[in-house]
Structures are given as structure tokens and as C-alpha cells.
Design a protein around this motif. Structure first.
Motif, PDB file in Angstrom:
ATOM      1  N   THR A 128       0.486  -1.617  -0.609  1.00  0.00           N
ATOM      2  CA  THR A 128      -0.104  -0.628  -0.099  1.00  0.00           C
ATOM      3  C   THR A 128       1.203   1.828  -0.366  1.00  0.00           C
ATOM      4  O   THR A 128       0.581   2.434   0.344  1.00  0.00           O
ATOM      5  CB  THR A 128      -0.533   0.597   1.674  1.00  0.00           C
ATOM      6  OG1 THR A 128       0.055   0.089   2.657  1.00  0.00           O
ATOM      7  CG2 THR A 128      -2.049  -1.501   1.543  1.00  0.00           C
ATOM      8  N   THR A 133      -2.180   4.167  -0.364  1.00  0.00           N
ATOM      9  CA  THR A 133      -3.089   3.995  -1.859  1.00  0.00           C
ATOM     10  C   THR A 133      -3.560   2.616  -1.128  1.00  0.00           C
ATOM     11  O   THR A 133      -3.804   2.173  -0.209  1.00  0.00           O
ATOM     12  CB  THR A 133      -1.976   3.241  -2.704  1.00  0.00           C
ATOM     13  OG1 THR A 133      -0.948   2.595  -2.592  1.00  0.00           O
ATOM     14  CG2 THR A 133      -1.429   5.209  -3.486  1.00  0.00           C
ATOM     15  N   THR A 134      -4.726   2.382  -2.544  1.00  0.00           N
ATOM     16  CA  THR A 134      -5.272   1.215  -1.719  1.00  0.00           C
ATOM     17  C   THR A 134      -4.410  -0.181  -2.196  1.00  0.00           C
ATOM     18  O   THR A 134      -3.579  -0.233  -3.222  1.00  0.00           O
ATOM     19  CB  THR A 134      -6.439   1.324  -2.780  1.00  0.00           C
ATOM     20  OG1 THR A 134      -5.905   1.316  -4.314  1.00  0.00           O
ATOM     21  CG2 THR A 134      -7.348   1.931  -3.122  1.00  0.00           C
ATOM     22  N   PRO A 135      -4.275  -1.323  -1.876  1.00  0.00           N
ATOM     23  CA  PRO A 135      -4.167  -2.605  -1.832  1.00  0.00           C
ATOM     24  C   PRO A 135      -3.344  -2.898  -3.159  1.00  0.00           C
ATOM     25  O   PRO A 135      -4.050  -2.805  -4.269  1.00  0.00           O
ATOM     26  CB  PRO A 135      -4.190  -4.001  -1.026  1.00  0.00           C
ATOM     27  CG  PRO A 135      -5.133  -2.771  -0.529  1.00  0.00           C
ATOM     28  CD  PRO A 135      -5.959  -1.801  -1.100  1.00  0.00           C
ATOM     29  N   ASN A 136      -1.740  -3.262  -4.131  1.00  0.00           N
ATOM     30  CA  ASN A 136      -1.488  -3.787  -5.141  1.00  0.00           C
ATOM     31  C   ASN A 136      -2.122  -5.015  -5.568  1.00  0.00           C
ATOM     32  O   ASN A 136      -3.324  -5.344  -4.352  1.00  0.00           O
ATOM     33  CB  ASN A 136      -0.383  -3.631  -5.293  1.00  0.00           C
ATOM     34  CG  ASN A 136       0.498  -4.929  -4.569  1.00  0.00           C
ATOM     35  OD1 ASN A 136      -0.052  -5.197  -4.161  1.00  0.00           O
ATOM     36  ND2 ASN A 136       2.023  -5.064  -4.469  1.00  0.00           N
ATOM     37  N   GLN A 140      -4.493  -7.327  -3.103  1.00  0.00           N
ATOM     38  CA  GLN A 140      -6.085  -8.103  -2.804  1.00  0.00           C
ATOM     39  C   GLN A 140      -6.095  -9.476  -2.750  1.00  0.00           C
ATOM     40  O   GLN A 140      -7.496  -9.872  -2.619  1.00  0.00           O
ATOM     41  CB  GLN A 140      -5.928  -6.996  -4.435  1.00  0.00           C
ATOM     42  CG  GLN A 140      -6.622  -5.294  -4.408  1.00  0.00           C
ATOM     43  CD  GLN A 140      -6.902  -5.028  -5.361  1.00  0.00           C
ATOM     44  OE1 GLN A 140      -7.184  -5.434  -6.197  1.00  0.00           O
ATOM     45  NE2 GLN A 140      -6.818  -3.703  -6.106  1.00  0.00           N
ATOM     46  N   GLY A 224      -7.493  -4.447   4.268  1.00  0.00           N
ATOM     47  CA  GLY A 224      -9.052  -4.009   3.604  1.00  0.00           C
ATOM     48  C   GLY A 224     -10.029  -5.559   3.620  1.00  0.00           C
ATOM     49  O   GLY A 224     -10.957  -5.531   2.765  1.00  0.00           O
TER      50      GLY A 224
END
Length: 286
Positions: A128, A133-136, A140, A224
């Protein structure tokens, strides 16, 4: 490969279990911590390879590198001590009590979890960019694994719990076979080859390993994943630990101990005509 026969390496198993019960708290925790951390890195490595290649078999083939490293370095996994330590109690080694077995298991659990969680935090930072940032894609995927193997089991109720337990049993059947395999040879190459095979089987088949899950599921929560800490404990970690204990102890530790160390009395060999003739001839020759 400097192969040891079963009676020799089973004796080594019992000796190893005995030594672990008397190991200092400091050494037990340090060795467990490093084992959990290295196995977690191997799991992250395998998931990354699987995502990048789209071929789960490639990740499974390469995952055992972590297992081999940690055992060559003399570190301990919970799955391994589940199998080895009780044998010292069963063999009535002096000073080995139920309390010392449980103490070892508890300390190794704590150390494994601490090591795996440390790597989980580190990898979450990488996936992240420091949680900015959102997870790569790999992050995910790990989050998805956490959901599927917690709430995914819960959706099936008792059948899901049974499936989870059996996967835990089968996992440590293979993993403990890998632990024992390291004792089958006195050469590094022999140890690595013997360990590699059962670990590949466990990982590719998706069996449940309590220490690998100490990395995957906290990572999923950090990244997440749509499940809770209670989901993780009730619908994965606790049943997996119990399944790992049953699988390693029954299918590996006790079976090897019973047939190669405490062997049964041999049956009386029937006297056949050929034996009688040979006996008569030997007396004549004498």
C-alpha cells in the motif's frame, strides 16, 4: 544422500522433542519468532508468484524454499513441535511432563504469531506504499484469501467447520512429514529434497497451516479484507490449530513411533520342509 533408516531418524525425533522441552524460554521464543517470520515471507513470495504468473503450481513449487531455510537454521514451527515434543513424553524421558509439553507449544505459538504478524505489517506497508494507496494486486489477493477461508467456511456451518478441520489435519500430515524428512539425511541436499516434496503437496492443495494463516489473515485484515478478527479466530485459526495437532501427532509422530521404535513382536515363522532339510544337512556336516 547419507540416508538414515527409520529406526535411526525416529530416535532423532524423540531426542529432538526432549531437547525442545528443556530449551530456555528466550531461545524457544526467538527460534519460533524467526520461523514464523521466514514462513510468512515464503507465503508472500508464493502468492506474489501465483498472481504474477497466473499459475498456482509455480507458487507451490517455490514456497518450500522458506520451510527449508527455517529448518536448516534450526528454527521451530508450531506444526513441528506438535509432532515431536509429545514423543518425548510418550517415551517417558526423564523430566518431560505434560506441563513442559504445553509450555513449549504455548511459547512456540506466541513466537510464530509474533514473527508472522511482523512480516504481515511489513508486507502491508509494501503493498500500500505505507498505507497511502489502495492495495496492489497481490495485496488484494491476500485480502480475498482471508475472506474465502473464514466467512467462506462459516457460510457452510458445521460442514464448513468439518472441512476446515480436515484441511488442518491433512496439512500437518504433510508438513510434519517434511519436518521428519529433514532428519532422514545428514547432507544438506538430502534434507532439502526430502523436505520439498510434502511441503509442495500441502501448499498446492490449499490445506490449512496455522502458521501460514498467522500471516495471511492479519495481512488480509490490514489490507481491507471483509472479515473480522473473530471470524479469523473461530473460522480458521483455532480449528486449524486443532486439526494440525491431530494430523501431525496421529499420522506422523505416533505411527512412526509405534512401528519403528516400539515395534510389535514378530510372528513365529512357520517351519517349512526346506528349513527341516537344511537343519538336518547342517547337523550332518557338523
Amino acid at each position: 544422500m547419507s540416508y538414515l533408516n527409520p529406526s535411526e531418524f525416529v530416535t532423532k525425533m524423540i531426542d529432538a522433542g526432549e531437547s525442545k522441552t528443556f530449551m530456555s524460554t528466550r531461545d524457544t521464543v526467538i527460534r519460533a519468532y524467526m520461523a514464523g517470520a521466514i514462513l510468512a515471507l515464503a507465503a508472500a513470495f508464493a502468492v506474489t508468484i501465483t498472481v504474477q504468473t497466473g499459475q498456482p503450481i509455480v507458487g507451490a513449487v517455490l514456497f518450500p524454499v522458506g520451510f527449508c531455510m527455517l529448518y536448516l537454521l534450526g528454527f521451530d514451527l508450531l506444526t513441528g513441535v506438535f509432532t515431536l515434543v509429545p514423543l518425548a513424553l510418550l517415551d517417558k524421558r526423564p523430566g518431560v511432563k505434560i506441563g513442559s509439553v504445553l509450555r513449549n507449544w504455548g511459547l512456540v505459538f506466541i513466537g510464530n504469531f509474533a514473527g508472522a504478524f511482523t512480516v504481515a505489517v511489513m508486507m502491508a506497508i509494501i503493498f500500500t506504499f505505507g498505507f497511502s494507496t489502495t492495495p496492489n494486486e497481490v495485496g488484494q489477493t491476500i485480502g480475498t484469501i482471508g475472506e474465502g477461508r473464514t466467512v467462506g467456511y462459516a457460510e457452510h456451518g458445521a460442514a464448513g467447520m468439518l472441512t476446515l478441520f480436515i484441511r488442518g489435519v491433512l496439512c500437518n500430515w504433510m508438513v510434519s512429514t517434511g519436518v521428519v524428512a529433514a532428519m532422514m539425511s545428514t547432507s544438506v541436499s538430502g534434507k532439502v529434497i526430502a523436505m520439498w516434496m510434502p511441503i509442495l503437496v500441502f501448499f498446492y492443495m490449499g490445506f490449512e497451516h496455522s502458521v501460514v494463516n498467522m500471516f495471511l489473515f492479519p495481512s488480509g485484515l490490514l489490507l481491507g479484507g471483509d472479515f473480522s478478527v473473530m471470524d479469523y479466530l473461530l473460522w480458521n485459526e483455532i480449528p486449524t490449530v486443532i486439526g494440525n495437532l491431530v494430523g501431525g501427532l496421529t499420522f506422523v509422530g505416533l505411527t512412526l513411533y509405534a512401528t519403528h521404535y516400539r515395534t510389535g513382536a514378530p510372528r513365529n515363522r512357520p517351519v517349512v520342509q526346506q528349513d527341516v532339510r537344511e537343519d538336518i544337512q547342517s547337523k550332518v556336516n557338523a
